[in-house]
Design an enzyme around this catalytic site. Structure first.
Site, mmCIF file in Angstrom:
data_model
loop_
_atom_site.group_PDB
_atom_site.id
_atom_site.type_symbol
_atom_site.label_atom_id
_atom_site.label_comp_id
_atom_site.label_asym_id
_atom_site.label_seq_id
_atom_site.Cartn_x
_atom_site.Cartn_y
_atom_site.Cartn_z
ATOM 1 N N ASN A 147 10.962 14.703 2.349
ATOM 2 C CA ASN A 147 9.983 15.752 2.567
ATOM 3 C C ASN A 147 10.359 16.690 3.723
ATOM 4 O OD1 ASN A 147 8.556 14.785 5.007
ATOM 5 N ND2 ASN A 147 8.126 13.333 3.699
ATOM 6 N N LYS A 198 -9.984 10.896 2.844
ATOM 7 C CA LYS A 198 -8.742 9.980 3.515
ATOM 8 C C LYS A 198 -9.494 9.314 4.820
ATOM 9 C CE LYS A 198 -4.989 12.479 1.690
ATOM 10 N NZ LYS A 198 -3.884 13.559 2.038
ATOM 11 N N LYS A 249 -9.663 5.163 4.281
ATOM 12 C CA LYS A 249 -8.581 4.407 5.187
ATOM 13 C C LYS A 249 -9.164 3.799 6.312
ATOM 14 C CE LYS A 249 -4.882 7.249 3.083
ATOM 15 N NZ LYS A 249 -3.358 7.626 3.081
HETATM 16 O O1 PMT Z 1 6.901 16.149 11.390
HETATM 17 P P1 PMT Z 1 6.606 17.713 11.461
HETATM 18 O O2 PMT Z 1 7.454 18.902 10.924
HETATM 19 O O3 PMT Z 1 6.251 18.046 12.775
HETATM 20 O O4 PMT Z 1 5.239 18.077 10.523
HETATM 21 C C1 PMT Z 1 3.956 17.380 10.912
HETATM 22 C C2 PMT Z 1 3.238 16.830 9.745
HETATM 23 C C3 PMT Z 1 2.937 18.088 8.776
HETATM 24 C C4 PMT Z 1 4.140 15.979 9.162
HETATM 25 C C5 PMT Z 1 1.947 16.234 10.296
HETATM 26 O O5 PMT Z 1 1.159 17.323 10.964
HETATM 27 C C6 PMT Z 1 1.190 15.511 9.447
HETATM 28 O O6 PMT Z 1 0.290 16.071 8.551
HETATM 29 N N1 PMT Z 1 1.456 14.286 8.814
HETATM 30 C C7 PMT Z 1 0.901 13.463 7.725
HETATM 31 C C8 PMT Z 1 1.629 13.789 6.671
HETATM 32 C C9 PMT Z 1 1.195 13.206 5.389
HETATM 33 O O7 PMT Z 1 1.736 12.321 4.760
HETATM 34 O O8 PMT Z 1 -0.076 13.334 4.970
HETATM 35 P P2 PMT Z 1 -0.811 12.702 3.532
HETATM 36 O O9 PMT Z 1 -1.990 13.330 3.635
HETATM 37 O O10 PMT Z 1 0.073 12.710 2.724
HETATM 38 O O11 PMT Z 1 -1.161 11.132 4.369
HETATM 39 C C10 PMT Z 1 -2.498 10.869 4.891
HETATM 40 C C11 PMT Z 1 -2.150 9.824 6.042
HETATM 41 O O12 PMT Z 1 -1.642 8.481 5.330
HETATM 42 C C12 PMT Z 1 -1.074 10.014 6.995
HETATM 43 O O13 PMT Z 1 -1.553 9.833 8.134
HETATM 44 C C13 PMT Z 1 0.125 9.406 6.350
HETATM 45 O O14 PMT Z 1 0.844 9.020 7.567
HETATM 46 C C14 PMT Z 1 -0.340 8.254 5.906
HETATM 47 N N2 PMT Z 1 0.478 7.450 4.627
HETATM 48 C C15 PMT Z 1 0.662 8.112 3.669
HETATM 49 C C16 PMT Z 1 1.157 7.645 2.622
HETATM 50 C C17 PMT Z 1 1.678 6.161 2.697
HETATM 51 N N3 PMT Z 1 2.170 5.719 1.756
HETATM 52 N N4 PMT Z 1 1.472 5.555 3.777
HETATM 53 C C18 PMT Z 1 0.824 6.264 4.932
HETATM 54 O O15 PMT Z 1 0.314 5.610 6.027
#
Ligand code: PMT
Length: 398
Positions: free
Chosen positions: A208, A336, A340
């Protein structure tokens, strides 16, 4: 970052003096009022005019100079500094300060100041390793003077080794850290950052757009506020933050292994990484070939949800997740937060310009377990990081 701060930048005579020009530019850009003091040897490498033009102040060079003494004087220069930064600091300069020698304007003002002093040494590797130099640095560190580690690489003298002036951005980072309140000392903060890469074949992967900027900003800010910081980072183009323990990983499975192992040591966890939810079910041993005109189907399997696993083993830790959403921001983020078992979730609508992936700013809302919602305007990621850490301090105070 440095507005309202007066920095005296001491430049001693080494080839790295030219990098002090870039450092001055960064200090000025960060809002500092900078006064430059150059040794006579430094003027052999760069002219005072360059520093004068960028700092918009006269450059101080002479201990006994009627005009300079009337304008500011070495004692008032020492008094008005919030911080002294000496870059490059030669072995000679460090040796003189350690021995209490004040025979030029720079050593005299360092001796006269009560402000913190940060030395950024640069010298030949053999000088750096010389026990005489080591004793001088140790002595000054014991007295409370601050030192940056030089970098390793090819040196101007032709030798290869430790002794290069740290990157000006790293000196700026350390300078900002010296000014920050140490309200997170005693905390061990684990931060994840960047994307994961899920291997498809020897030349391709699924990933991504995460650059790691948000997570690295949190790591830098937490370290500057006195925390021990552990950063688990997917592949990024960013320089590792100073003073932070960095664990590089590539895939979600590797990130899970590192994070679960390191979670035991941490008191606060920020999951800013963009972890791939799925990975290819099989990794082809050879490059996948184009076959005919047809399409190609991939079978993906689910990656473990690392944050959910951390939520199950949360204990007394403060657990902060991120939610990168393209619709129903608050509803999805709250889901979430609850599912979580988080204390806080940082919700960013990644469709907004200036928010989310691969930009220097972010636009976030902080949703808490108790139901509160704090909406932040568009801010540089460094500032967002400090606002998140302010919340951690408030949570700790109860
Ligand atoms: O890195 P940059 O370019 O500065 O961009 C910042 C960002 C957009 C990456 C950051 O601000 C952000 O939003 N990070 C979380 C991205 C994400 O994966 O979001 P999600 O909504 O898909 O996941 C929710 C949470 O679960 C996140 O904290 C993620 O780390 C966690 N997760 C998700 C999937 C997985 N298999 N394991 C996880 O721990």
């Amino acid at each position: 970052m440095l507005s309202g701060k007066t920095i005296v930048l001491g430049v001693s005579g080494g080839i790295a003096a030219y990098k002090a020009v870039e450092l001055l530019r960064l200090f000025v850009k960060a809002g500092a009022d900078v006064h430059v003091v150059m040794t006579r040897n430094a003027q052999e490498f760069v002219t005072p005019l360059t520093f004068q033009t960028l700092s918009t102040h006269p450059v101080h060079t002479e201990l006994f100079n009627l005009y300079q003494e009337r304008e500011i004087g070495h004692i008032s220069l020492a008094d008005r500094a919030d911080l002294f930064v000496v870059a490059p600091a030669t072995a000679n300069l460090v040796g003189k300060v350690a021995s209490g020698i004040a025979d030029d304007l720079l050593t005299t003002t360092i001796m006269a100041t009560k402000a913190p002093v940060l030395f950024a040494p640069a010298m030949n590797v053999n000088m750096w390793e010389n026990p005489l130099y080591r004793q001088n640095q140790d002595k000054l560190q014991d007295l409370g003077y601050h030192f940056l580690e030089p970098e390793t690489g090819p040196l101007a003298c032709g030798w290869e080794g430790k002794g290069k002036l740290p990157d000006p951005a790293a000196i700026l980072e350390e300078t900002v850290a010296l000014f920050a309140p140490k309200d997170l000392s005693g905390e061990t903060i684990l931060v994840t950052a960047g994307p994961t890469r899920e291997e498809l074949d020897p030349v391709r992967y699924l990933s991504n757009y995460s650059s790691g900027k948000m997570g690295y900003a949190i790591a830098r800010a937490a370290r500057s506020r006195g925390a021990r910081v552990i950063l688990v980072s997917g592949p990024t183009a960013l320089a590792p933050p100073c003073g932070v323990e960095v664990h590089g990983v590539t895939s979600a499975l590797q990130m899970r292994k590192a994070v679960v192992a390191l979670a035991a040591e941490s008191t606060v966890i920020f999951k800013a990484a963009a972890v791939a939810d799925y990975r290819p079910a099989t990794v082809a041993a050879e490059k996948i070939k184009k076959e005919g005109a047809g399409s190609l189907s991939l079978t993906l399997e689910k990656n473990p949800d690392i944050l959910a696993e951390l939520g199950r083993m949360k204990g007394e830790r403060i657990l902060v997740g991120f939610a990168a959403e393209t619709a129903d921001l608050v509803k999805n983020a709250r889901k979430k937060l609850q599912e979580k078992n988080l204390d806080l979730i940082v919700a960013n609508d990644v469709t907004q310009p200036g928010a989310g992936f691969d930009v220097d700013t972010n636009i976030v809302r902080l949703l808490s377990r108790e139901g509160s919602e704090e909406v932040l305007p568009q801010l540089p990621k460094d500032e967002v990081a400090h606002r998140l850490l302010d919340r951690i301090v408030r949570l700790r105070r109860g």
